[in-house]
Enzyme design. Structure first.
Site, short mmCIF file in Angstrom:
data_model
loop_
_atom_site.label_atom_id
_atom_site.label_comp_id
_atom_site.label_asym_id
_atom_site.label_seq_id
_atom_site.Cartn_x
_atom_site.Cartn_y
_atom_site.Cartn_z
N ASP A 205 0.90 -0.89 -0.22
CA ASP A 205 0.33 0.38 -0.46
C ASP A 205 1.43 1.40 0.12
OD1 ASP A 205 -2.22 2.43 0.85
OD2 ASP A 205 -1.61 1.78 2.22
N ASP A 207 -0.04 4.85 0.44
CA ASP A 207 -0.15 6.49 1.95
C ASP A 207 -0.24 5.35 3.25
OD1 ASP A 207 -0.29 8.03 0.19
OD2 ASP A 207 -1.58 7.35 -0.21
MG MG Z 1 -2.65 3.70 3.49
#
Ligand code: MG
Length: 378
Positions: A205, A207
């Site tokens: 992922d 962020d």
């Molecule tokens: Mg995230």
């Protein structure tokens, strides 16, 4: 073989290719054309009579950049090419060879390394472990001035005198290696090279894993790596994993930034990594939102995590084996997207965790536990 070699270069961000062609050159030119179909720019230098590796390189000189990567077309050596670029940039040498550790140097001739300096190329000798040339080098263009004849050998007539003058560097790497110069190794490559290409992968992922989640980050001034992030990506690259980012980007649907701005920003992130010898092999994003946003982007799509669309696409694009992938996310919804495709994962807490430690202690032991594909020369 060339397609595999170019695929491997492209994922490292090397896309400007010069092919030195001779025998059956029309077959190669017909296949690759200008390279666009492969996401590359491909140009050709025609060798009318056999010029050896040195002579062939001399013919390429007008198309070379200040520093360039040189590869033999008949060996596949998979290592972190950007690490070699870093090593070369830090060296005063005219070239830096990627050397392969092998159990038996007798077929190849040993390269004697002293620190980062190549001392000499030993003649073929007894079966013993050592370093051999892996057929890949990062060279400065001025090396073409050292090519003594229109037809000559790069190793014998250029690299050997450079080594004697202390002007040649080298760095040893592990990683998949095969040379198709013998009928039996060519046979072996028919199976081992496609198997090698199905690489284990680290899915991240973005962020909250790669960078601190300041909310809709899409500019360098708001970008902040999480602890250990750059070193973690490099450790995964060095270990031979693919590193792919999968990120929900509802900021596009909401009109905070455009698709183009997002892509330019990801390229900027990759440039920051590349300056440290690391890279992302690819990234996937979901620009949608089910209830907020502009036009077509407001939709209940299949790609917004926890839905599995991005993971599924990554598996298809890179021929991934879900059991040889791991996903790190800072939310349950990240992990759910992986689980739907048989990819297991772990939660990452950017407030407490160090991404490099996560790679060293969690990712590498799991993904490298099954022996890496090896061949009879490793
Ligand atoms: Mg995230």
């Amino acid at each position: 073989m060339l397609e595999y070699l170019l695929w491997n270069l492209k994922r490292h961000g090397v896309t400007d290719i010069v092919l030195s062609v001779g025998h059956l050159s029309d077959v190669i030119v017909d296949h690759f054309g200008d390279g666009k179909h492969f996401g590359l720019s491909v140009r050709y230098v025609q060798e009318d009579s056999p010029a050896g590796t040195g002579g062939a390189l001399a013919l390429c000189a007008p198309l070379l950049q200040e520093r360039f990567l040189f590869l033999n077309g008949d060996t596949m050596f998979d290592f972190n090419v950007l690490d070699l670029a870093l090593a070369a940039a830090r060296s005063d040498a005219l070239g830096c060879l990627a050397l392969r550790k092998v159990d038996d140097v007798s077929r190849y001739g040993e390269v004697v390394l002293d620190g980062m300096t190549v001392r000499r190329f030993a003649e073929k000798q007894a079966a013993q472990p050592g370093l051999i040339s892996g057929g890949v080098a990062l060279l400065k263009r001025e090396i073409v001035n050292r090519i003594p004849a229109p037809a000559c050998s790069l190793e014998k007539d250029v690299f050997t005198p450079l080594a004697e003058a202390g002007l040649l560097a080298g760095k040893a790497y592990g990683g998949f290696f095969i040379d198709i110069g013998l009928p039996e190794t060519l046979d072996d490559a028919q199976i081992s090279v496609p198997a090698w290409q199905r690489k284990p992968a680290l899915l991240l992922d973005r962020d909250g894993v790669l960078n601190i989640n300041h909310g809709y980050v899409c500019s360098p001034d708001r970008f902040e790596w999480t602890r250990g992030a750059v070193a973690a990506v490099k450790a995964a690259n060095d270990a031979g994993l693919l590193v792919l980012v999968l990120t929900n980007q509802a900021g596009i649907s909401r009109g905070y930034y455009t698709e183009l701005q997002f892509q330019a920003f990801m390229a900027w992130i990759n440039d920051q990594l590349r300056a440290e010898g690391a890279h992302l092999d690819g990234w996937y994003h979901c620009p949608h939102h089910p209830t907020e946003g502009l036009g077509d982007l407001k939709t209940d799509c299949d790609c917004r995590k926890p839905k599995p669309g991005m993971v599924r696409q990554a598996i298809a694009d890179w021929q991934l084996d879900p059991q040889r992938c791991l996903l790190l996310g800072d939310k349950r919804s990240d992990l759910q997207a992986g689980e739907a495709c048989g990819v297991s994962g772990a939660l990452f807490d950017p407030g407490h965790d160090d991404l490099l430690e996560a790679v060293h202690h969690f990712v590498l032991p799991r993904l490298l536990a099954t022996p890496k594909h090896s061949n009879s020369y490793s």
